[in-house]
Scaffold this active site. Structure first.
Site, PDB file in Angstrom:
ATOM      1  CD  GLU A  69      10.737  -2.426   6.967  1.00 43.96           C
ATOM      2  OE1 GLU A  69      10.083  -3.361   7.135  1.00 43.96           O
ATOM      3  OE2 GLU A  69      11.168  -1.936   5.958  1.00 43.96           O
TER       4      GLU A  69
ATOM      5  CB  SER B  20       6.469  -7.538   5.588  1.00 44.95           C
ATOM      6  OG  SER B  20       5.509  -8.936   5.576  1.00 44.95           O
TER       7      SER B  20
ATOM      8  CE  LYS C 260      -3.265  -9.388  -1.909  1.00 47.58           C
ATOM      9  NZ  LYS C 260      -3.625  -8.211  -1.225  1.00 47.58           N
TER      10      LYS C 260
ATOM     11  CD  GLU D 183      12.352  -5.900  -5.579  1.00 48.85           C
ATOM     12  OE1 GLU D 183      12.853  -5.339  -5.146  1.00 48.85           O
ATOM     13  OE2 GLU D 183      12.606  -6.495  -6.911  1.00 48.85           O
TER      14      GLU D 183
ATOM     15  CB  CYS E  43      10.926  -0.691   0.765  1.00 52.32           C
ATOM     16  SG  CYS E  43      11.028  -0.095  -0.884  1.00 52.32           S
TER      17      CYS E  43
ATOM     18  CD1 TRP F 126      -0.006  -1.499   2.957  1.00 50.15           C
ATOM     19  CD2 TRP F 126       0.705   0.395   3.295  1.00 50.15           C
ATOM     20  NE1 TRP F 126       0.823  -1.795   4.235  1.00 50.15           N
ATOM     21  CE2 TRP F 126       1.140  -0.187   4.253  1.00 50.15           C
ATOM     22  CE3 TRP F 126       1.091   1.931   3.253  1.00 50.15           C
ATOM     23  CZ2 TRP F 126       2.327   0.225   5.129  1.00 50.15           C
ATOM     24  CZ3 TRP F 126       2.046   2.054   4.145  1.00 50.15           C
ATOM     25  CH2 TRP F 126       2.697   1.180   5.270  1.00 50.15           C
TER      26      TRP F 126
END
Ligand code: NAD
Length: 542
Positions: free
Chosen positions: A411, A258, A206, A279, A313, A182
């Protein structure tokens, strides 16, 4: 940190209500034209009859009810995509590339509509949303203009020079499954799919449930650019439910999200022996060397850590700063951070927007509270801002973070960065290489050669010298992705398109056959061949 007041939406577009619309109560929430929402959501292949409400993180106001797909819908999406792919693979490459160039122009022409939707759905500042149409335009143009370079059949050396003619074809995989997050909803929904289409594949995608409308706008724009509608299927639903049916039918999977989910996807792909690119997350380090231009580094540090409220990211969550310049850098970085404008509006006035959800806010609050409870100092920010919107959190700089604090190695994926001093460059590089991630790094120095030398020692898939992330990310000719637990495979560049193809070698043998000739015995043939191999080596042939 200041907050901005409401300002009109810069675009006309599909918005109603909110401060943009003089016909409506200026205190009302932003909303979307029902017909516009219907045009977008009808693009989802969903027959369950159930919907999921979608709200804006800017103010919590409802935006849409999104139809939800079932596993059967996924199966139907693949069936349609497979039929469309069979004819698509025969469309000449130049025609496919021309559609990408049309998409490039459409995305630039329609950027106000795209930006409105991205800001409304994700809560990010408009200037951070702008990166998304730019990235898609760059990606579309790059692959359109380099299509032949990556995909044309090429001649390679044959075993018998002149008599063995070998060609390598690039054959499309078939149907590619794309599961996207998102945080950059427009670029993440489209950027990996564009090279897949160009290479002759169909796509079943998706997108994340929180940003479906932006992804659906992307699907509509592809149609406007000329791509057949069935070539790009969109399904909606929870990753846990639709992930497996997608992977079971894909010929290749491209996942962004993730590291935890990436490992689940990798296991499922391994079971089917299909390829995947992953990724994933990062805990990205920035190194400020003693000869850095401190003003430039401080300005870059703000973009590095607070673009999209740190939900990026490749954003920087750890900064290692040379002892000699530490105080002067920190003073500048803190001053710039404190001067940032935060706001829940659609205009260009905000330096940072909202986090996307309560979950994201909870993680950020937990990381900061944990660090402070264990002795970290807050140099800037550190507080949630419910006065601005439900999920706002201030851009936050921490000092004195130690390994027992959660945000040291995990993270955060939010606007929180930890500062560390270093005395010795080798030690700084070793600390930057700590941990399991290896996505992106940033090095600041006025000596470019020195910066590139330090970069080579950093275990990250991308390293930006005197930039945070944009120099690599926007250079589409360069591969982008993670080492170690930050991923597998690369998007962008040659690798970003060839991952969607199989190499097929076709060798045509002429004249001499590859076996004993003229009644020669196998033993003699072996001797002749051996002499030949020695000769080739002497001649320096490959
Ligand atoms: P996430 O893994 O929870 O979700 C990402 C996508 O995967 C969503 O579409 C989700 O619905 C789907 N999903 C979730 N569980 C699934 C399952 N079991 N099977 C199949 N699909 C599933 O990630 P997130 O927390 O929403 O996104 C943030 C993470 O993504 C961060 O770690 C961030 O670093 C990473 N990210 C990486 C990149 C990159 O390019 N390396 C880009 C953006 C985000």
């Amino acid at each position: 940190m200041t907050s901005s007041s409401s300002s009109p939406s810069p675009a006309g577009g599909p918005l109603v209500g909110g401060p943009a619309d003089p016909e409506h109560d200026p205190n009302a929430a932003y909303a979307l034209e029902p017909a516009y929402v219907e045009r977008l959501t009808s693009r989802i292949l969903a027959t369950t009859g159930t919907t999921k409400p979608l709200t804006s993180p800017l103010d919590g106001a409802p935006l849409a009810h999104v139809p939800q797909s079932s596993a059967d819908d996924v199966a139907e999406a693949f069936a349609r995509a497979r039929r469309a792919q069979a004819s698509w693979a025969r469309v000449p490459l130049d025609e496919r590339a021309a559609m990408l160039l049309r998409l490039h122009d459409i995305v630039l022409d329609r950027q106000d509509e795209i930006l409105d939707l991205v800001v409304l759905e994700s809560g990010k500042a408009r200037k951070h949303a702008f990166d998304e149409p730019v990235h898609i335009a760059l990606t579309a143009r790059y692959y359109a203009r380099t299509a032949h370079q990556h995909l044309d059949t090429r001649r390679v050396k044959g075993v018998v020079p002149g008599l063995t003619r070998v060609e390598v074809n690039r054959v499309p995989k078939g149907v590619v499954g794309i599961i996207s997050p998102w945080n950059y909803p427009f670029t993440m929904a489209l950027c990996d799919g564009l090279p897949a289409l160009l290479a002759g594949n169909a796509v079943v995608t998706k997108p994340d449930a929180q940003t479906m409308l932006t992804a659906l706008l992307g699907a509509r724009l592809l149609e406007e650019a000329g791509f057949p509608a069935d070539l790009w299927q969109v399904v909606a639903g929870a990753g846990r439910e639709l992930g497996t049916p997608i992977i079971e039918r894909s010929d290749y999977v491209c996942f962004t999200g993730s590291t935890a989910t990436g490992k689940v996807i990798a296991r499922q792909c391994a079971e089917r022996l299909i390829g995947c690119s992953l990724e994933l997350g990062g805990k990205n380090p920035m190194l400020v060397l003693r000869d850095a231009d401190l003003e430039r580094a401080a300005e870059g540090a703000v973009r590095a850590s607070f673009s999209n409220a740190g939900q990026l990211c490749v954003s920087m969550e750890r900064m290692y700063v040379a002892d000699q310049v530490y105080d002067r850098f920190v003073e500048r970085f803190v001053a710039r951070t404190e001067a940032m404008t935060l706001g829940a509006t659609l205009g260009w006035e905000n330096d940072m927007g909202s986090l996307i959800s309560q979950d994201q806010l909870d993680t950020v609050v937990a990381h900061v509270e944990d660090a402070v409870a264990k002795g970290a100092r807050v140099l800037a920010g550190g507080r949630a801002r419910p006065d601005l919107g439900p999920y706002f959190f201030e851009p936050t700089i921490l000092e004195g973070v130690t390994p027992e604090m959660t945000c040291f190695g995990q993270e955060t994926f939010g606007p929180v960065v930890s500062l560390y001093r270093f005395h010795d460059e080798a030690d700084a590089v070793a600390r930057a290489n700590d941990g399991e991630y290896g996505l992106n790094a940033s090095v600041w120095t006025q000596d470019g050669a020195r910066g590139r030398e330090v970069a080579r020692a950093v275990k990250c898939g991308t390293v930006n010298v005197n930039e945070a992330f944009g120099a690599t990310f926007a250079s589409i000719d360069s591969p982008m992705g993670g080492m170690r637990e930050s991923g597998m495979g690369r998007r962008q560049g040659a690798e970003g398109i060839r991952r969607y193809t199989e190499s097929q070698s076709v060798a045509t043998q002429r004249g001499l056959r590859l076996a004993p000739v003229l009644g020669m015995s196998d033993e003699t043939y072996a001797k002749v061949m051996t002499a030949n191999l020695r000769l080739m080596n002497k001649l320096g042939r490959a």
